[in-house]
Motif scaffolding. Structure first.
Motif, PDB file in Angstrom:
ATOM      1  N   ALA A 114     -55.488  63.048 106.145  1.00 49.10           N
ATOM      2  CA  ALA A 114     -55.123  62.787 107.540  1.00 49.10           C
ATOM      3  C   ALA A 114     -56.313  63.002 108.476  1.00 49.10           C
ATOM      4  O   ALA A 114     -56.499  62.252 109.439  1.00 49.10           O
ATOM      5  N   ALA A 115     -57.133  64.018 108.171  1.00 46.39           N
ATOM      6  CA  ALA A 115     -58.286  64.307 109.035  1.00 46.39           C
ATOM      7  C   ALA A 115     -59.321  63.192 108.967  1.00 46.39           C
ATOM      8  O   ALA A 115     -59.917  62.810 109.981  1.00 46.39           O
ATOM      9  N   ILE A 116     -59.522  62.656 107.768  1.00 47.36           N
ATOM     10  CA  ILE A 116     -60.468  61.543 107.604  1.00 47.36           C
ATOM     11  C   ILE A 116     -59.976  60.340 108.411  1.00 47.36           C
ATOM     12  O   ILE A 116     -60.721  59.733 109.192  1.00 47.36           O
ATOM     13  N   GLN A 117     -58.709  60.018 108.253  1.00 46.84           N
ATOM     14  CA  GLN A 117     -58.133  58.854 108.940  1.00 46.84           C
ATOM     15  C   GLN A 117     -58.213  58.997 110.452  1.00 46.84           C
ATOM     16  O   GLN A 117     -58.625  58.075 111.172  1.00 46.84           O
ATOM     17  N   LYS A 118     -57.823  60.175 110.934  1.00 46.04           N
ATOM     18  CA  LYS A 118     -57.767  60.397 112.376  1.00 46.04           C
ATOM     19  C   LYS A 118     -59.146  60.198 112.999  1.00 46.04           C
ATOM     20  O   LYS A 118     -59.297  59.545 114.038  1.00 46.04           O
ATOM     21  N   TYR A 119     -60.151  60.774 112.337  1.00 46.19           N
ATOM     22  CA  TYR A 119     -61.507  60.681 112.872  1.00 46.19           C
ATOM     23  C   TYR A 119     -61.995  59.231 112.861  1.00 46.19           C
ATOM     24  O   TYR A 119     -62.456  58.711 113.878  1.00 46.19           O
ATOM     25  N   ALA A 120     -61.870  58.565 111.711  1.00 43.98           N
ATOM     26  CA  ALA A 120     -62.401  57.188 111.596  1.00 43.98           C
ATOM     27  C   ALA A 120     -61.668  56.232 112.543  1.00 43.98           C
ATOM     28  O   ALA A 120     -62.288  55.386 113.189  1.00 43.98           O
ATOM     29  N   GLU A 121     -60.363  56.382 112.640  1.00 46.30           N
ATOM     30  CA  GLU A 121     -59.590  55.463 113.493  1.00 46.30           C
ATOM     31  C   GLU A 121     -59.846  55.709 114.978  1.00 46.30           C
ATOM     32  O   GLU A 121     -59.662  54.800 115.789  1.00 46.30           O
ATOM     33  N   SER A 122     -60.293  56.916 115.325  1.00 48.13           N
ATOM     34  CA  SER A 122     -60.579  57.192 116.735  1.00 48.13           C
ATOM     35  C   SER A 122     -61.756  56.348 117.241  1.00 48.13           C
ATOM     36  O   SER A 122     -61.971  56.217 118.436  1.00 48.13           O
ATOM     37  N   PHE A 123     -62.518  55.773 116.300  1.00 47.37           N
ATOM     38  CA  PHE A 123     -63.611  54.864 116.674  1.00 47.37           C
ATOM     39  C   PHE A 123     -63.180  53.404 116.571  1.00 47.37           C
ATOM     40  O   PHE A 123     -64.005  52.498 116.710  1.00 47.37           O
ATOM     41  N   GLY A 124     -61.908  53.176 116.268  1.00 50.47           N
ATOM     42  CA  GLY A 124     -61.399  51.814 116.145  1.00 50.47           C
ATOM     43  C   GLY A 124     -61.660  51.185 114.782  1.00 50.47           C
ATOM     44  O   GLY A 124     -61.464  49.985 114.602  1.00 50.47           O
ATOM     45  N   TYR A 125     -62.114  51.985 113.838  1.00 55.01           N
ATOM     46  CA  TYR A 125     -62.435  51.458 112.503  1.00 55.01           C
ATOM     47  C   TYR A 125     -61.190  51.358 111.622  1.00 55.01           C
ATOM     48  O   TYR A 125     -60.183  52.027 111.865  1.00 55.01           O
ATOM     49  N   GLY A 126     -61.322  50.553 110.564  1.00 54.11           N
ATOM     50  CA  GLY A 126     -60.244  50.371 109.597  1.00 54.11           C
ATOM     51  C   GLY A 126     -60.492  51.217 108.355  1.00 54.11           C
ATOM     52  O   GLY A 126     -61.543  51.106 107.720  1.00 54.11           O
ATOM     53  N   VAL A 127     -59.528  52.062 108.018  1.00 56.29           N
ATOM     54  CA  VAL A 127     -59.623  52.903 106.820  1.00 56.29           C
ATOM     55  C   VAL A 127     -59.035  52.127 105.638  1.00 56.29           C
ATOM     56  O   VAL A 127     -57.860  51.765 105.655  1.00 56.29           O
ATOM     57  N   VAL A 128     -59.857  51.902 104.625  1.00 52.39           N
ATOM     58  CA  VAL A 128     -59.407  51.133 103.460  1.00 52.39           C
ATOM     59  C   VAL A 128     -58.254  51.874 102.769  1.00 52.39           C
ATOM     60  O   VAL A 128     -58.325  53.077 102.528  1.00 52.39           O
ATOM     61  N   ARG A 129     -57.182  51.104 102.477  1.00 53.85           N
ATOM     62  CA  ARG A 129     -55.993  51.683 101.833  1.00 53.85           C
ATOM     63  C   ARG A 129     -55.945  51.413 100.340  1.00 53.85           C
ATOM     64  O   ARG A 129     -55.294  52.129  99.594  1.00 53.85           O
ATOM     65  N   ASP A 130     -56.594  50.312  99.929  1.00 53.87           N
ATOM     66  CA  ASP A 130     -56.402  49.852  98.541  1.00 53.87           C
ATOM     67  C   ASP A 130     -57.229  50.607  97.517  1.00 53.87           C
ATOM     68  O   ASP A 130     -57.078  50.381  96.315  1.00 53.87           O
ATOM     69  N   LEU A 131     -58.120  51.479  97.981  1.00 54.31           N
ATOM     70  CA  LEU A 131     -58.920  52.294  97.073  1.00 54.31           C
ATOM     71  C   LEU A 131     -58.902  53.721  97.595  1.00 54.31           C
ATOM     72  O   LEU A 131     -58.866  53.936  98.809  1.00 54.31           O
ATOM     73  N   VAL A 132     -58.928  54.683  96.671  1.00 55.04           N
ATOM     74  CA  VAL A 132     -58.813  56.090  97.068  1.00 55.04           C
ATOM     75  C   VAL A 132     -59.796  56.948  96.272  1.00 55.04           C
ATOM     76  O   VAL A 132     -60.322  56.503  95.247  1.00 55.04           O
TER      77      VAL A 132
END
Ligand code: MF3
Ligand code: CO
Length: 250
Positions: free
Chosen positions: A150-168
């Motif tokens: 959640a912390a990774i997502q929150k930070y990256a999305e705060s810049f308007g970026y797309g967090v890849v879902r299909d690979l982990v």
């Protein structure tokens, strides 16, 4: 497969695998220059790893034909090195590599700019790297896996970026890929309870545009669906009873 707790003896080997991989990335980065092919990058990287007496873990992994995944610009991960793929000034190049030392794995990725790159490209690289560090603030015994994601997502999305879902990301140890899965985005469940001795490859893959990705016909190379740039940053991390230990960074 259950999530394993590594013994001190196993951790010692993973530390060594991580240290050698960290050095490999640092040395390999110094060789990058416009005009070289992605295959040359692979050759140099493999030589460095073998020079340390280690095995490049990606070579022949599920049929992958190289030692270093080289992913340029809109390539997200798993780019296949090729003699006619030339890197140019302004490109961003993600290098992902794995090392086996005495049967234990480390896995790490870095994204580099070639020569002078656009400020937006540099920002994507920096935010992707920082999203990893935002995530590992939560990589502590007693927290749950989803806290990291959640912390990774929150930070990256705060810049308007797309967090890849299909690979982990993934657990790592005597195998390159172990349980648990380590997403870079929040899930409804809180995920496993983190315990000392767990080792995780945490690897945000962040797109400048949409999070959607597609696979090329080579069945390996993953690219952004919208053609936007993508960056990758990864380290092998040990959960301890205090601060997390980043095994693949020196
Ligand atoms: N670091 C990559 C991952 O965790 C490993 C790629 S496997 C390879 O997904 F076969 F593509 F090399
Ligand atoms: Co990985």
């Amino acid at each position: 497969m259950a999530v394993t707790i590594k013994s001190p003896r196993e951790i010692e080997r993973m530390r060594k695998a991580g240290e050698i991989l960290a050095k490999t990335h640092d040395e390999l980065a110094k060789h990058l220059k416009p005009g070289m092919s992605t295959l040359e990058i692979d050759r140099i990287g493999e030589e460095i790893i073998r020079g340390y007496g280690c095995i490049p873990s990606f070579k022949n992994y599920n049929g992958y034909p190289a030692s270093i995944c080289v992913s340029v610009n809109d390539e997200v991960v798993h780019g296949i090195p090729h003699p006619e793929h030339i890197i140019e000034e302004g490109d961003i190049v993600s290098l992902d590599a794995g090392v086996i030392y005495e049967g234990y794995h480390s896995d790490a990725a870095r994204t580099w700019g070639i020569g002078t790159i656009a400020p937006e490209a540099q920002r994507l690289i920096d935010v992707t790297r920082q999203s990893f560090f935002e995530g590992i603030r939560f990589a502590r015994a007693g927290n749950h896996l989803n806290d990291i994601s959640a912390a990774i997502q929150k930070y990256a999305e705060s810049f308007g970026y797309g967090v890849v879902r299909d690979l982990v990301g993934h657990g790592i140890g005597s195998h390159l890929h172990e349980d648990p899965e380590v997403p870079n985005f929040a899930r409804k469940r809180k995920g496993i309870l983190l315990r000392p001795g767990m080792t995780l490859a945490i690897e945000p893959m962040i797109n400048a545009g949409s999070p959607e990705v597609v696979w090329l016909d080579d069945d390996w190379t993953v690219v952004t669906e919208d053609g936007s740039l993508s960056a990758h940053y990864e380290n092998t991390v040990l959960i301890t009873d205090g601060e997390p230990e980043i095994l693949s960074l020196i």
